[in-house]
Design an enzyme around this catalytic site. Structure first.
Site, mmCIF file in Angstrom:
data_model
loop_
_atom_site.group_PDB
_atom_site.id
_atom_site.type_symbol
_atom_site.label_atom_id
_atom_site.label_comp_id
_atom_site.label_asym_id
_atom_site.label_seq_id
_atom_site.Cartn_x
_atom_site.Cartn_y
_atom_site.Cartn_z
ATOM 1 N N HIS A 315 50.753 -9.686 -18.468
ATOM 2 C CA HIS A 315 51.753 -10.500 -19.153
ATOM 3 C C HIS A 315 51.177 -10.982 -20.462
ATOM 4 O O HIS A 315 49.975 -11.256 -20.541
ATOM 5 C CB HIS A 315 52.154 -11.706 -18.282
ATOM 6 C CG HIS A 315 53.433 -12.317 -18.706
ATOM 7 N ND1 HIS A 315 53.510 -13.246 -19.705
ATOM 8 C CD2 HIS A 315 54.706 -12.094 -18.283
ATOM 9 C CE1 HIS A 315 54.773 -13.581 -19.876
ATOM 10 N NE2 HIS A 315 55.519 -12.889 -19.033
ATOM 11 N N ASP A 373 57.849 -9.214 -11.709
ATOM 12 C CA ASP A 373 58.551 -7.980 -11.352
ATOM 13 C C ASP A 373 57.854 -7.184 -10.268
ATOM 14 O O ASP A 373 58.419 -6.219 -9.757
ATOM 15 C CB ASP A 373 58.712 -7.100 -12.599
ATOM 16 C CG ASP A 373 59.710 -7.707 -13.550
ATOM 17 O OD1 ASP A 373 60.717 -8.234 -13.066
ATOM 18 O OD2 ASP A 373 59.474 -7.675 -14.766
#
Ligand code: CMC
Length: 439
Positions: A315, A373
């Site tokens: 991320h 996710d």
């Protein structure tokens, strides 16, 4: 160029252009939480230089009171409230109110807000015809993007962005109608009749109803699955200045209407590096096939020439566990238990992949952890939602974040059109040469 920060009452940063006697003192701004931010607005005027930050990793593009992320500590706050508390104790409609209005509602404010959001769930009947214009195998994100943009053609009474009441109704319409559009995009792709929204159900229940019910059968909603869907919506509702939200803000800064801005956000969300990652995780797990193949896959991920990424990992901001991923993993176990799925090879493989990656120096040294996710796709698959709908679901949830950020932008007196600069590295000035004289 060199710079120094001073710790005086009003902190500043002094930037000196090396080799010259030119320097400028820039204010150092601070928010409620997070690092200080150098205000570089007068840098170009004073020193004639721009700043260079492709990907905006070190640039605060706006001031916002909505969401805060501490990527090193793995903290996510909506309006100051930790995501863990909201996921556990609140629900999506209340979180939507919180994001939009800034405070948790009291009972009557919440009832009024629920009424307003449910009142707008139906689509103009003529919008139904839009769906027929798409090929049956169209990706539902393409349909969502097109139909949400088309809302501007149906709700002319919400296009004056300078009118607070029109902005409010546009927000209700978007939050209420996007699930209906999303569910109809799915029904269209499988050739089933569109189900009209049911305003007696909660936001998440109604969405599941429009996805799964058929007119020929009674529909019984499952509270565990509705709760899981609600939690998925809460976890995805906002995430600070990510790519799609920044897209919405950039479009909004031009004065574009909110329906067009949200359609732009949907387009940005579609990419596999952003919202498309949940779909990509399942595709990746499917291609790996069995746990024995994981080491070979990890070897490919580490090989720069293979251009393979471990989807659902890493991320831009989190350099620690994404707090949403932890909640998602627990929800995944809850949903599988409720559905009586004792053996889910994809979940086993995901957990094995997580275990291997978290012990591998490649991932550890780069601080790559599972993101939201990584597990969401497995839950959605278990709930019977097809892979190509995963990113659509993300868009349904994020609509409230986009609308809240758009509203904040329009209401910010300091807002100007977003217009970055560049380092030009093309040809220097040259004269035009007629085609007959070119080699
Ligand atoms: N698999 C393998 N290597 C990775 C991954 C990954 N998933 N993510 C980052 N890296 C490596 C990258 O190659 C780079 O290595 P090196 O320093 O040797 O060049 C290093 O880690 C730093 O990565 P980066 O590309 O500079 O990181 P970024 O901040 O530009 O990208 C990201 C962030 C999310 C786009 C990226 O981690 C990624 O592509 N992850 C997979 C896609 C994904 O799961 N996206 C969903 C994000 S969460 C939901 C959302 O907010 O949309």
């Amino acid at each position: 160029m060199s710079s120094t920060a001073s710790g005086a009452a009003k902190p500043t940063v002094t930037v000196t252009l090396d080799g010259t006697n030119r320097s400028t003192t820039l204010p150092l701004l601070s928010g409620t939480l997070g690092p200080a931010v150098a205000d570089i607005r007068k840098l170009y005027g004073d020193l004639g230089v721009f700043t260079f930050d492709p990907g905006y990793g070190a640039t605060a593009s706006c001031e916002s009171k909505i969401t805060y992320i501490d990527g090193d500590a793995g903290v996510l706050l909506y309006r100051g409230y930790p995501i863990e508390q909201l996921a556990e104790q609140s629900d999506f409609t209340e979180v939507a109110y919180l994001l939009l209005e800034g405070e948790l509602p009291n009972a009557s404010q919440l009832a009024e807000f629920r009424k307003n959001v449910t009142y707008h769930t139906m689509l103009h009947e003529q919008l139904r015809r839009f769906f027929d214009g798409f090929r049956r195998d169209a990706h539902p994100m393409a349909i969502l993007c097109g139909v949400v943009g088309a809302l501007a053609a149906f709700y002319h009474d919400n296009l004056d962005i300078n009118d607070a009441r029109q902005r409010e109704v546009a927000a209700f319409r978007l939050i209420a109608k996007v699930p209906t559009i999303a569910a109809w995009a799915y029904k269209y792709s499988i050739g089933q009749p569109f189900m009209y929204p049911r305003n007696d159900l909660s936001y998440a229940e109604n969405f599941l109803y429009m996805l799964n019910a058929v007119p020929a059968e009674p529909y019984v909603s499952n509270p565990i699955l509705s709760r899981a869907m609600d939690r998925i919506l809460v976890l995805h509702a906002d995430h600070e200045q990510n790519a799609s939200t920044s897209t919405v803000r950039l479009a909004g800064s031009t004065g574009a209407n909110p329906f067009a801005c949200v359609a732009a956000g949907i387009a940005a969300l579609w990419g596999p590096a952003h919202g498309g990652a949940n779909e990509a995780v399942l595709k990746m797990l499917g291609e790996i096939g069995k746990p024995e193949n994981i080491p070979e896959f990890i070897r490919q991920v580490k090989d720069k020439n293979a251009h393979t990424k471990l989807m659902g990992f890493g991320h831009r901001v989190y350099k620690n566990f994404d707090p949403r991923a932890k909640i998602m993993k627990d929800t995944c176990h809850e949903v599988l238990a409720e559905l009586g799925i004792k053996d889910e090879p994809l979940l086993d493989m995901a957990m094995e992949m997580e275990r291997i990656a978290l012990e591998d120096d490649y991932f550890v040294s780069r601080k790559l952890y599972p993101n939201v996710d990584f597990y969401s796709g497995i839950i959605l698959k278990a709930m019977g939602i097809p892979t190509h709908m995963f990113t659509v679901l993300f868009a349904v949830a994020r609509t409230v974040g986009w609308v809240s950020q758009w509203k904040e932008l329009i209401e910010d007196p300091a807002q100007r059109i977003g217009r970055p600069r560049q380092i030009y590295s093309g040809a220097p000035t040259r004269d035009y040469v007629a085609v007959s004289r070119r080699d």
